[in-house]
Design a protein around this motif. Sequence first.
Motif, mmCIF file in Angstrom:
data_model
loop_
_atom_site.group_PDB
_atom_site.id
_atom_site.type_symbol
_atom_site.label_atom_id
_atom_site.label_comp_id
_atom_site.label_asym_id
_atom_site.label_seq_id
_atom_site.Cartn_x
_atom_site.Cartn_y
_atom_site.Cartn_z
ATOM 1 N N LYS A 70 114.697 60.919 22.155
ATOM 2 C CA LYS A 70 114.596 60.897 23.418
ATOM 3 C C LYS A 70 114.727 59.352 23.844
ATOM 4 O O LYS A 70 114.037 58.492 23.443
ATOM 5 N N GLY A 71 115.668 59.115 24.827
ATOM 6 C CA GLY A 71 115.592 57.680 25.298
ATOM 7 C C GLY A 71 115.070 57.817 26.976
ATOM 8 O O GLY A 71 115.167 58.983 27.650
ATOM 9 N N ASN A 72 115.433 56.623 27.648
ATOM 10 C CA ASN A 72 115.078 56.608 29.008
ATOM 11 C C ASN A 72 116.018 55.820 29.470
ATOM 12 O O ASN A 72 116.448 54.791 29.280
ATOM 13 N N ASP A 73 116.334 56.192 30.811
ATOM 14 C CA ASP A 73 117.687 55.902 31.453
ATOM 15 C C ASP A 73 117.374 54.693 32.368
ATOM 16 O O ASP A 73 116.923 54.712 33.541
ATOM 17 N N LEU A 74 117.442 53.566 31.661
ATOM 18 C CA LEU A 74 117.298 52.363 32.574
ATOM 19 C C LEU A 74 118.475 52.083 33.421
ATOM 20 O O LEU A 74 118.608 51.385 34.538
ATOM 21 N N ARG A 75 119.597 52.210 32.947
ATOM 22 C CA ARG A 75 121.049 52.066 33.649
ATOM 23 C C ARG A 75 120.851 52.564 34.916
ATOM 24 O O ARG A 75 121.650 51.981 35.906
ATOM 25 N N ALA A 76 120.606 53.660 34.920
ATOM 26 C CA ALA A 76 120.516 54.656 36.267
ATOM 27 C C ALA A 76 119.705 53.818 37.459
ATOM 28 O O ALA A 76 120.415 53.699 38.564
ATOM 29 N N LEU A 77 118.671 53.083 37.019
ATOM 30 C CA LEU A 77 117.844 52.533 37.714
ATOM 31 C C LEU A 77 118.657 51.116 38.130
ATOM 32 O O LEU A 77 118.544 50.465 39.371
ATOM 33 N N LEU A 78 119.194 50.487 36.872
ATOM 34 C CA LEU A 78 119.913 49.177 37.342
ATOM 35 C C LEU A 78 121.069 49.340 38.449
ATOM 36 O O LEU A 78 121.068 48.446 39.066
ATOM 37 N N ARG A 79 121.732 50.311 38.276
ATOM 38 C CA ARG A 79 122.876 50.698 39.042
ATOM 39 C C ARG A 79 122.455 51.389 40.476
ATOM 40 O O ARG A 79 123.410 51.624 41.069
ATOM 41 N N SER A 80 121.167 51.708 40.662
ATOM 42 C CA SER A 80 120.779 52.316 41.850
ATOM 43 C C SER A 80 120.029 51.207 42.582
ATOM 44 O O SER A 80 119.292 51.468 43.759
ATOM 45 N N GLY A 81 120.104 49.944 42.250
ATOM 46 C CA GLY A 81 119.602 48.787 43.370
ATOM 47 C C GLY A 81 117.954 48.762 43.140
ATOM 48 O O GLY A 81 117.411 48.090 43.875
ATOM 49 N N ALA A 82 117.443 49.120 41.925
ATOM 50 C CA ALA A 82 116.175 48.989 41.731
ATOM 51 C C ALA A 82 115.925 47.410 41.745
ATOM 52 O O ALA A 82 116.454 46.792 41.154
ATOM 53 N N SER A 83 114.529 47.025 42.349
ATOM 54 C CA SER A 83 114.071 45.877 42.261
ATOM 55 C C SER A 83 113.737 45.313 41.015
ATOM 56 O O SER A 83 113.330 46.141 39.975
ATOM 57 N N ASP A 84 113.646 44.029 40.563
ATOM 58 C CA ASP A 84 113.069 43.432 39.448
ATOM 59 C C ASP A 84 111.711 44.110 39.062
ATOM 60 O O ASP A 84 111.617 44.568 37.834
ATOM 61 N N ALA A 85 110.886 44.081 40.116
ATOM 62 C CA ALA A 85 109.551 44.455 40.109
ATOM 63 C C ALA A 85 109.413 46.083 39.548
ATOM 64 O O ALA A 85 108.669 46.412 38.819
#
Length: 359
Positions: free
Chosen positions: A306-321
């Motif tokens: 199982k993996g966790n989707d970092l790309r979706a957050l990266l591309r949804s404007g999530a802040s660095d924090a």
Amino acid sequence: MTERIIPIVDQRDPLPLPAGGAFTPGAHIADTRGRALRDLRVSVTDRCNFRCTYCMPREVFGPDYAFLQRDQLLNFEEITRVVRLFKALGVEKVRLTGGEPLLRRNLEGLIGMLAPLGLDLTLTTNGSLLTKKARALKAAGLKRITVSLDSPDERVFQAMNDAEFPVSRVLEGIDAAAAAGLAPIKINMVVKRGVNDTSILPMARHFRGSGHIVRFIEFMDVGATNGWRMDEVIPSSEIVRMISAEMPLEPAAAHYTGEVAARWRYADGAGEIGVISSVTQAFCRDCTRLRLSTEGMLYTCLFASKGNDLRALLRSGASDADLQAGIARLWQARSDRYSEIRTEATAREPRIEMSYIGG
Ligand code: SF4
């Protein structure tokens, strides 16, 4: 476009977004077993020009296998941002992997973006493009490199790597890397009983005194497609005994906690070898590695399913924090120890392919 053949479980869970920051910039974060996050492996492509039988068997990764499309891959800016965020979470070492990373166009461009971060930056390659690329990689800021080579013998090399590519050119690539000033050069040899075990001594003889470090790797049940069987594993203890009988070896201390390879030096000073014993001497206790797939999924273990989707957050404007807090939370919840619990039965469980997340 043909349906993408996915011979493995490929589920993505959204990365949990924790409440509040859970880390101190620059300080190591620890998982549930007290292991620090120290190493990030970044896969930059799921493609490869070899078909190593223990990683990407041709019968599965054939002409109909639909590899990821360009827009699905993290671009260089995204990778650089992610690596910068991981540095603040305590990561000290980044390994670029694949598939075959040198197939990713302008990889030296990415290395040029990552080098200023001042991390220990390295790369694992099958060596096929090294003669062409070594100088550019060095000039871009790469300091050292690991080359996968399972035999110096052409027939055995083909039996392991099913690559329409002569082994002599991989050896030339290693020389080109040395000439370009990449050092140390490590050579990874996966050992499979009945296929390339006859190459253990020739490999040790070939690189002894060269300054390059051969690491003999026990054949692992990575992914779900390589038909792994325990009786095809040659324990590292047997490999060390075999080599030491001809070229005496003595144990050498690890460079740091969590170093994957156990070090053995030649008693006469002619260099050293390493053994990586995931099957017979599990090293999960000190495992400090997290993996990022080429399309931005995070995996807490090489044997994850199982993996966790970092790309979706990266591309949804999530802040660095937000991203860092999420990654910290993911690591702090980590409890992986697959090699400690491996059985013939667990080896048949579906899991992510190594070619997708890098070894
Ligand atoms: S099996 Fe998983 S937890 Fe154990 S050393 Fe390998 S990657 Fe780390």
